[in-house]
Design a protein around this motif. Structure first.
Motif, PDB file in Angstrom:
ATOM      1  N   GLN A  19       0.838  -1.194   0.000  1.00  0.00           N
ATOM      2  CA  GLN A  19       0.000   0.000   0.000  1.00  0.00           C
ATOM      3  C   GLN A  19       0.872   1.242   0.000  1.00  0.00           C
ATOM      4  OE1 GLN A  19      -3.359  -0.244  -0.184  1.00  0.00           O
ATOM      5  NE2 GLN A  19      -2.943  -2.418  -0.400  1.00  0.00           N
ATOM      6  N   PRO A  20       0.476   2.274  -0.719  1.00  0.00           N
ATOM      7  CA  PRO A  20       1.262   3.506  -0.677  1.00  0.00           C
ATOM      8  C   PRO A  20       1.256   4.079   0.738  1.00  0.00           C
ATOM      9  CG  PRO A  20      -0.748   3.788  -1.997  1.00  0.00           C
ATOM     10  CD  PRO A  20      -0.695   2.355  -1.561  1.00  0.00           C
ATOM     11  N   ALA A  21       2.389   4.609   1.139  1.00  0.00           N
ATOM     12  CA  ALA A  21       2.490   5.217   2.465  1.00  0.00           C
ATOM     13  C   ALA A  21       1.665   6.498   2.483  1.00  0.00           C
ATOM     14  CB  ALA A  21       3.949   5.537   2.776  1.00  0.00           C
ATOM     15  N   ALA A  22       1.083   6.788   3.643  1.00  0.00           N
ATOM     16  CA  ALA A  22       0.356   8.047   3.783  1.00  0.00           C
ATOM     17  C   ALA A  22       1.356   9.170   3.610  1.00  0.00           C
ATOM     18  CB  ALA A  22      -0.307   8.110   5.156  1.00  0.00           C
ATOM     19  N   GLY A  23       0.937  10.215   2.956  1.00  0.00           N
ATOM     20  CA  GLY A  23       1.850  11.335   2.744  1.00  0.00           C
ATOM     21  C   GLY A  23       1.359  12.219   1.623  1.00  0.00           C
ATOM     22  N   ILE A  24       2.225  13.080   1.190  1.00  0.00           N
ATOM     23  CA  ILE A  24       1.844  14.015   0.133  1.00  0.00           C
ATOM     24  C   ILE A  24       1.863  13.315  -1.221  1.00  0.00           C
ATOM     25  CG2 ILE A  24       2.700  15.957   1.492  1.00  0.00           C
ATOM     26  CD1 ILE A  24       5.104  16.105  -0.391  1.00  0.00           C
ATOM     27  N   SER A  25       1.235  13.914  -2.187  1.00  0.00           N
ATOM     28  CA  SER A  25       1.156  13.331  -3.522  1.00  0.00           C
ATOM     29  C   SER A  25       2.486  13.486  -4.251  1.00  0.00           C
ATOM     30  CB  SER A  25       0.059  14.032  -4.330  1.00  0.00           C
ATOM     31  OG  SER A  25       0.490  15.338  -4.680  1.00  0.00           O
ATOM     32  N   PRO A  26       2.715  12.645  -5.268  1.00  0.00           N
ATOM     33  CA  PRO A  26       3.925  12.798  -6.076  1.00  0.00           C
ATOM     34  C   PRO A  26       4.044  14.202  -6.686  1.00  0.00           C
ATOM     35  CG  PRO A  26       2.924  10.676  -6.510  1.00  0.00           C
ATOM     36  CD  PRO A  26       1.963  11.448  -5.635  1.00  0.00           C
ATOM     37  N   ASP A  27       2.920  14.763  -7.154  1.00  0.00           N
ATOM     38  CA  ASP A  27       2.964  16.116  -7.729  1.00  0.00           C
ATOM     39  C   ASP A  27       3.355  17.162  -6.690  1.00  0.00           C
ATOM     40  OD1 ASP A  27       2.362  15.264 -10.276  1.00  0.00           O
ATOM     41  OD2 ASP A  27       0.206  15.646 -10.072  1.00  0.00           O
ATOM     42  N   ALA A  28       2.868  17.005  -5.457  1.00  0.00           N
ATOM     43  CA  ALA A  28       3.226  17.956  -4.400  1.00  0.00           C
ATOM     44  C   ALA A  28       4.718  17.873  -4.090  1.00  0.00           C
ATOM     45  CB  ALA A  28       2.398  17.697  -3.150  1.00  0.00           C
ATOM     46  N   LEU A  29       5.256  16.650  -4.027  1.00  0.00           N
ATOM     47  CA  LEU A  29       6.680  16.497  -3.749  1.00  0.00           C
ATOM     48  C   LEU A  29       7.515  17.080  -4.885  1.00  0.00           C
ATOM     49  CD1 LEU A  29       8.713  15.440  -1.699  1.00  0.00           C
ATOM     50  CD2 LEU A  29       8.707  13.269  -2.945  1.00  0.00           C
TER      51      LEU A  29
END
Length: 188
Positions: A19-29
């Motif tokens: 599962q993807p880790a909770a966090g910011i989106s790839p676009d935000a990073l």
């Protein structure tokens, strides 16, 4: 072949999870790091199919004793399979004079070694570009799977520094554009 680092604790749980880790989106990073300038390096290595090169802005020094350097290579890069198989490689620290080498390493779908005037081979077998003034020959000591990339930990075993540091005009990558630093960019 070098051993692969094993992550422990929270990092291991994130890397092992389907599962993807909770966090910011790839676009935000991407947006955050787009405005975080970085130095530019070109990494070359030999392979069974000929020399490979890639441009990286993820390079950093982590230790001077022993002399360890880290960079990442995307799983999408055509150079990554050769880098994964390499025992040694050459890191070129790129300045403004060698901008074309950075562009060459960043351009996909071309033969980066077609112009034989731009490169040569060390006696130890690694390909290198002749233009950049600062180069490091390094041995791969660890590789770490990190999402869609691999982190390479390399130990510097030989270096060349053909230009005094005071004369350098470093190449910087910022907001999808190449820049150079000069005395005019210095803050008081």
């Amino acid at each position: 072949m070098p051993d692969t680092l094993t992550a422990t604790g929270p990092v291991a749980r994130i890397l092992a999870s389907d599962q993807p880790a909770a966090g910011i989106s790839p676009d935000a990073l991407r947006g955050l790091f787009r405005n975080h300038p970085s130095g530019v390096a070109v990494i070359t290595a030999p392979s069974d199919r000929g020399p490979v090169a890639m441009t990286a802005s993820s390079l950093f020094s982590v230790s001077v004793a022993p002399p360890l350097i880290v960079f990442s290579a995307s799983a999408l890069s055509s150079s990554t399979p050769a880098l994964l198989a390499a025992d040694t490689l050459v890191i070129h620290l790129i300045d403004a004079e060698s901008h074309e080498i950075a562009v060459l390493g960043a351009t996909s779908g071309i033969d980066r070694f077609a112009d034989t005037d731009l490169w040569s081979t060390l006696p130890t077998g690694e390909p290198y570009f002749v233009g950049p003034h600062r180069r490091i020959r390094a041995r791969v000591v660890n590789k770490v799977d990190a999402g869609a990339a691999t982190l390479f930990v390399v130990q510097a075993i030989e270096s060349w520094n053909d230009e005094p540091a005071d004369d350098a005009s470093p190449l910087v990558y910022h907001n999808r554009t190449w820049h150079t630093l000069s005395d005019g960019s210095r803050l008081a």
